[in-house]
Motif scaffolding. Sequence first.
Motif, PDB file in Angstrom:
ATOM      1  N   ARG A   1     -22.176 -31.607   1.007  1.00  0.00           N
ATOM      2  CA  ARG A   1     -20.824 -31.064   1.127  1.00  0.00           C
ATOM      3  C   ARG A   1     -20.440 -30.807   2.572  1.00  0.00           C
ATOM      4  O   ARG A   1     -19.276 -30.974   2.944  1.00  0.00           O
ATOM      5  N   SER A   2     -21.385 -30.412   3.383  1.00  0.00           N
ATOM      6  CA  SER A   2     -21.066 -30.208   4.801  1.00  0.00           C
ATOM      7  C   SER A   2     -20.761 -31.529   5.479  1.00  0.00           C
ATOM      8  O   SER A   2     -19.898 -31.619   6.350  1.00  0.00           O
ATOM      9  N   LEU A   3     -21.447 -32.600   5.072  1.00  0.00           N
ATOM     10  CA  LEU A   3     -21.157 -33.918   5.628  1.00  0.00           C
ATOM     11  C   LEU A   3     -19.790 -34.400   5.195  1.00  0.00           C
ATOM     12  O   LEU A   3     -19.056 -35.020   5.961  1.00  0.00           O
ATOM     13  N   ALA A   4     -19.421 -34.112   3.946  1.00  0.00           N
ATOM     14  CA  ALA A   4     -18.092 -34.507   3.479  1.00  0.00           C
ATOM     15  C   ALA A   4     -16.993 -33.774   4.229  1.00  0.00           C
ATOM     16  O   ALA A   4     -15.888 -34.280   4.400  1.00  0.00           O
ATOM     17  N   ARG A   5     -17.311 -32.575   4.735  1.00  0.00           N
ATOM     18  CA  ARG A   5     -16.307 -31.801   5.451  1.00  0.00           C
ATOM     19  C   ARG A   5     -16.220 -32.177   6.921  1.00  0.00           C
ATOM     20  O   ARG A   5     -15.142 -32.208   7.503  1.00  0.00           O
ATOM     21  N   THR A   6     -17.335 -32.479   7.559  1.00  0.00           N
ATOM     22  CA  THR A   6     -17.344 -32.735   9.003  1.00  0.00           C
ATOM     23  C   THR A   6     -17.387 -34.215   9.353  1.00  0.00           C
ATOM     24  O   THR A   6     -17.187 -34.568  10.507  1.00  0.00           O
ATOM     25  N   GLY A   7     -17.640 -35.088   8.403  1.00  0.00           N
ATOM     26  CA  GLY A   7     -17.670 -36.524   8.712  1.00  0.00           C
ATOM     27  C   GLY A   7     -19.060 -37.097   8.610  1.00  0.00           C
ATOM     28  O   GLY A   7     -19.961 -36.717   9.352  1.00  0.00           O
ATOM     29  N   VAL A   8     -19.249 -38.022   7.652  1.00  0.00           N
ATOM     30  CA  VAL A   8     -20.575 -38.570   7.410  1.00  0.00           C
ATOM     31  C   VAL A   8     -20.977 -39.569   8.482  1.00  0.00           C
ATOM     32  O   VAL A   8     -22.164 -39.879   8.638  1.00  0.00           O
ATOM     33  N   HIS A   9     -20.003 -40.088   9.260  1.00  0.00           N
ATOM     34  CA  HIS A   9     -20.349 -41.090  10.262  1.00  0.00           C
ATOM     35  C   HIS A   9     -21.242 -40.527  11.358  1.00  0.00           C
ATOM     36  O   HIS A   9     -22.020 -41.260  11.959  1.00  0.00           O
ATOM     37  N   TRP A  10     -21.141 -39.211  11.603  1.00  0.00           N
ATOM     38  CA  TRP A  10     -22.030 -38.610  12.603  1.00  0.00           C
ATOM     39  C   TRP A  10     -23.482 -38.666  12.139  1.00  0.00           C
ATOM     40  O   TRP A  10     -24.391 -38.946  12.921  1.00  0.00           O
ATOM     41  N   MET A  11     -23.719 -38.399  10.827  1.00  0.00           N
ATOM     42  CA  MET A  11     -25.071 -38.461  10.322  1.00  0.00           C
ATOM     43  C   MET A  11     -25.596 -39.892  10.354  1.00  0.00           C
ATOM     44  O   MET A  11     -26.743 -40.150  10.730  1.00  0.00           O
ATOM     45  N   TYR A  12     -24.753 -40.858   9.963  1.00  0.00           N
ATOM     46  CA  TYR A  12     -25.183 -42.249   9.968  1.00  0.00           C
ATOM     47  C   TYR A  12     -25.513 -42.729  11.377  1.00  0.00           C
ATOM     48  O   TYR A  12     -26.530 -43.385  11.599  1.00  0.00           O
ATOM     49  N   SER A  13     -24.640 -42.410  12.323  1.00  0.00           N
ATOM     50  CA  SER A  13     -24.897 -42.854  13.698  1.00  0.00           C
ATOM     51  C   SER A  13     -26.151 -42.189  14.265  1.00  0.00           C
ATOM     52  O   SER A  13     -26.959 -42.843  14.934  1.00  0.00           O
ATOM     53  N   GLY A  14     -26.329 -40.892  13.998  1.00  0.00           N
ATOM     54  CA  GLY A  14     -27.536 -40.214  14.469  1.00  0.00           C
ATOM     55  C   GLY A  14     -28.793 -40.766  13.832  1.00  0.00           C
ATOM     56  O   GLY A  14     -29.832 -40.924  14.498  1.00  0.00           O
ATOM     57  N   THR A  15     -28.726 -41.092  12.533  1.00  0.00           N
ATOM     58  CA  THR A  15     -29.886 -41.664  11.854  1.00  0.00           C
ATOM     59  C   THR A  15     -30.230 -43.037  12.409  1.00  0.00           C
ATOM     60  O   THR A  15     -31.407 -43.368  12.623  1.00  0.00           O
ATOM     61  N   VAL A  16     -29.207 -43.849  12.664  1.00  0.00           N
ATOM     62  CA  VAL A  16     -29.461 -45.186  13.213  1.00  0.00           C
ATOM     63  C   VAL A  16     -30.095 -45.089  14.595  1.00  0.00           C
ATOM     64  O   VAL A  16     -31.073 -45.797  14.905  1.00  0.00           O
ATOM     65  N   ILE A  17     -29.561 -44.206  15.435  1.00  0.00           N
ATOM     66  CA  ILE A  17     -30.144 -44.035  16.778  1.00  0.00           C
ATOM     67  C   ILE A  17     -31.586 -43.540  16.676  1.00  0.00           C
ATOM     68  O   ILE A  17     -32.485 -44.016  17.387  1.00  0.00           O
ATOM     69  N   GLY A  18     -31.820 -42.568  15.780  1.00  0.00           N
ATOM     70  CA  GLY A  18     -33.174 -42.068  15.595  1.00  0.00           C
ATOM     71  C   GLY A  18     -34.131 -43.138  15.111  1.00  0.00           C
ATOM     72  O   GLY A  18     -35.289 -43.220  15.571  1.00  0.00           O
ATOM     73  N   LEU A  19     -33.674 -43.997  14.194  1.00  0.00           N
ATOM     74  CA  LEU A  19     -34.530 -45.080  13.714  1.00  0.00           C
ATOM     75  C   LEU A  19     -34.832 -46.085  14.810  1.00  0.00           C
ATOM     76  O   LEU A  19     -35.951 -46.623  14.886  1.00  0.00           O
ATOM     77  N   LEU A  20     -33.845 -46.349  15.670  1.00  0.00           N
ATOM     78  CA  LEU A  20     -34.100 -47.254  16.790  1.00  0.00           C
ATOM     79  C   LEU A  20     -35.168 -46.680  17.730  1.00  0.00           C
ATOM     80  O   LEU A  20     -36.065 -47.412  18.187  1.00  0.00           O
ATOM     81  N   VAL A  21     -35.081 -45.386  17.999  1.00  0.00           N
ATOM     82  CA  VAL A  21     -36.102 -44.747  18.841  1.00  0.00           C
ATOM     83  C   VAL A  21     -37.456 -44.769  18.139  1.00  0.00           C
ATOM     84  O   VAL A  21     -38.502 -44.979  18.759  1.00  0.00           O
ATOM     85  N   ALA A  22     -37.454 -44.551  16.820  1.00  0.00           N
ATOM     86  CA  ALA A  22     -38.708 -44.584  16.062  1.00  0.00           C
ATOM     87  C   ALA A  22     -39.334 -45.975  16.090  1.00  0.00           C
ATOM     88  O   ALA A  22     -40.561 -46.123  16.248  1.00  0.00           O
ATOM     89  N   VAL A  23     -38.507 -47.007  15.945  1.00  0.00           N
ATOM     90  CA  VAL A  23     -39.025 -48.373  16.036  1.00  0.00           C
ATOM     91  C   VAL A  23     -39.572 -48.647  17.436  1.00  0.00           C
ATOM     92  O   VAL A  23     -40.594 -49.319  17.604  1.00  0.00           O
ATOM     93  N   GLY A  24     -38.890 -48.112  18.464  1.00  0.00           N
ATOM     94  CA  GLY A  24     -39.424 -48.234  19.820  1.00  0.00           C
ATOM     95  C   GLY A  24     -40.771 -47.551  19.971  1.00  0.00           C
ATOM     96  O   GLY A  24     -41.656 -48.047  20.689  1.00  0.00           O
ATOM     97  N   THR A  25     -40.953 -46.414  19.284  1.00  0.00           N
ATOM     98  CA  THR A  25     -42.249 -45.729  19.313  1.00  0.00           C
ATOM     99  C   THR A  25     -43.325 -46.593  18.679  1.00  0.00           C
ATOM    100  O   THR A  25     -44.459 -46.673  19.182  1.00  0.00           O
ATOM    101  N   ILE A  26     -42.989 -47.252  17.554  1.00  0.00           N
ATOM    102  CA  ILE A  26     -43.950 -48.168  16.935  1.00  0.00           C
ATOM    103  C   ILE A  26     -44.261 -49.328  17.867  1.00  0.00           C
ATOM    104  O   ILE A  26     -45.404 -49.796  17.958  1.00  0.00           O
ATOM    105  N   GLY A  27     -43.237 -49.800  18.580  1.00  0.00           N
ATOM    106  CA  GLY A  27     -43.463 -50.895  19.520  1.00  0.00           C
ATOM    107  C   GLY A  27     -44.429 -50.531  20.625  1.00  0.00           C
ATOM    108  O   GLY A  27     -45.165 -51.396  21.132  1.00  0.00           O
ATOM    109  N   ILE A  28     -44.459 -49.255  21.019  1.00  0.00           N
ATOM    110  CA  ILE A  28     -45.395 -48.828  22.065  1.00  0.00           C
ATOM    111  C   ILE A  28     -46.835 -49.050  21.611  1.00  0.00           C
ATOM    112  O   ILE A  28     -47.708 -49.393  22.413  1.00  0.00           O
TER     113      ILE A  28
END
Length: 625
Positions: free
Chosen positions: A16-43
């Motif tokens: 409900r908080s995402l529906a009120r403030t905008g779910v795109h922020w969560m999606y963009s943050g998750t995508v960025i976090g996954l990219l960093v996580a994949v970079g960690t695996i690459g190390i």
Amino acid sequence: MAVTLIIRMKITVLRRSLARTGVHWMYSGTVIGLLVAVGTIGIATLDAQHPRTVGDLLCAVFALWTIGWILAPAYGGQPLLRAEHFAVLPLPRRRLAHGLLASAFAGAAPLVTLVAFAALVMFASSAGVTAVLVAVFGALLQLTLVVLLGSLAGRLFGALSRSRLGTVVSAVLHSVLLVAASSGWIVFIALDSVLLSGFSAGFSGVVRTAPTGWAVVAVEASSRSDWPMTALPLAGLVALILVLWLLWNQSLGPVRWTQTIRATQGSAAAIRTPSSWAVSGRTGAVFLKELRTWQRDSRRLQSLVISPTFALLTCLVPLAFGSTSFLPFIGVLTALMAAVTSVSLYAHDGTALWLALVLPDSERADVRGRQLAWLVLFAPMSLVLSAVGIAFSGSIELWPVALATTCAVLGGGAGLLPLIGLTQLTPVADPREAKRSGADQPGLAGQAFVMLLLTLCLITPATTAAVAGHLLDSLTLRWGSIAIGAGTGALCYVQLGRNAQRSLTRRGPELLQLMRTRKEDVRSKAGTASLIKAMPRSRQRLLWTCFSIGCIALFPQSLAPLLMKMSGDVAKVWFLALYMPTQWQWPVIALMFAIGAFFLALAVRICVTGLRQLRHEARSKASAE
């Protein structure tokens, strides 16, 4: 049963908080976090000449992930579910601790962190099945460790946020995160040399001794069939988790951390403000009120701390490459960050605006008093930091441009603060309702963007004169740029302050109603819609793309090599122009400046067009009514 209900409650509140403030922020943050996580695996797949280098690098990266979990509550505020929410329910403390800790695993952040810790499994994949099993167990232990640390940090920062000390600590942590985000490219530059020579013995010992490196030590020991050294680090992680669990359980008892710290009139923390030399009359009253507010309001106090801290850390980072070219600009960056972080000057006051509106002809005093208070707080700080940076840099060639831009930013910022704060007002939580964190200001990015863009435009005349003086070897132009910067600042202070006064006089009641209701329909009716929010999604993406490209081309690829060329202290790092032949360096700098200016001008054009559309819609609605 209670654990399941608390987890379901966390998921419901999050949805409900995402529906009120905008779910795109969560999606963009998750995508960025996954990219960093994949970079960690690459190390974990890198090849290094020294056998311990990749393990040391993983220990260091895991430490950064853990630090991120600890610092995240300082930026994002307290967790969605807290022990205080269940104070009236007959839940045993141990069961409540289980439920809240289990709910902390529900969300995108633990999932992204688990993907990052899968780098440990990748690291162990070449050592056999036993090492992989040890890595899986170690990754799960590390995930539990960081979630417990994050929960305890959220509890602590939530308590500290009600005191001035907590506000200062939170502001310093915000500054560190901002510097890490803006200067993180240094890690990639240093990576090649690390893979060739490895880390020093001292650094390797530190990262492996820390609990964040114990899982890596266990995996390496299992690959050597050293079973005592395999079991010892894992047992240490289990013991540490148990200790943190006991601390977490105890922290949910009677709340003793949440007592608000207030300064009394007779205490040492009482605010001392100037009186005899202060401006007299209504302007002086607003000036003194603003000085007290800057030291008492936690959100303004954060701005007071973030600005010099961010400037110091950012300008000290190039010392890692032996470059002192940025030290003279500590004061400029302090003034610029002060203007950007203070842009919501009126929004943070909330409905207290009525105090200025009920007094006849008080608009001028209100605007000028706020301007004077901001200058008194940040001008001496910026000028002193500029003088110190100039003294330590030893680059005489950079003195004029540093002083000229500092004066221009101070005057331009003081003029733009009330104007943008009123014309682009975005209501936030009233001071009595504020959470005292960066998370309760989600709609202020547009104001900060406009402030940054316009302030950079205002320093263009002084910067152009200083650069021209350097290229033409003209002392008159170099030192004349200081007068140009001071004149630009003074003109902006006076004229933009007058414009802000007219805006407050004309639209004061509408702004008060907007801050009181914080409703979109009232905002549109008043014609004061948040510019960024009112844009279509495609226009928003275009705006941020232009802004990002413009900033990258203008600052790191144009101004940074320009300053290095002027000072003679050159470090190539990732600056394209410095890798070119000598005869092509200045043309490439000019090209990057033109590209940056073009994209920033395009961003300004998008903003101006959107603002015109908003005003046209507001006039149409007003005429229809």
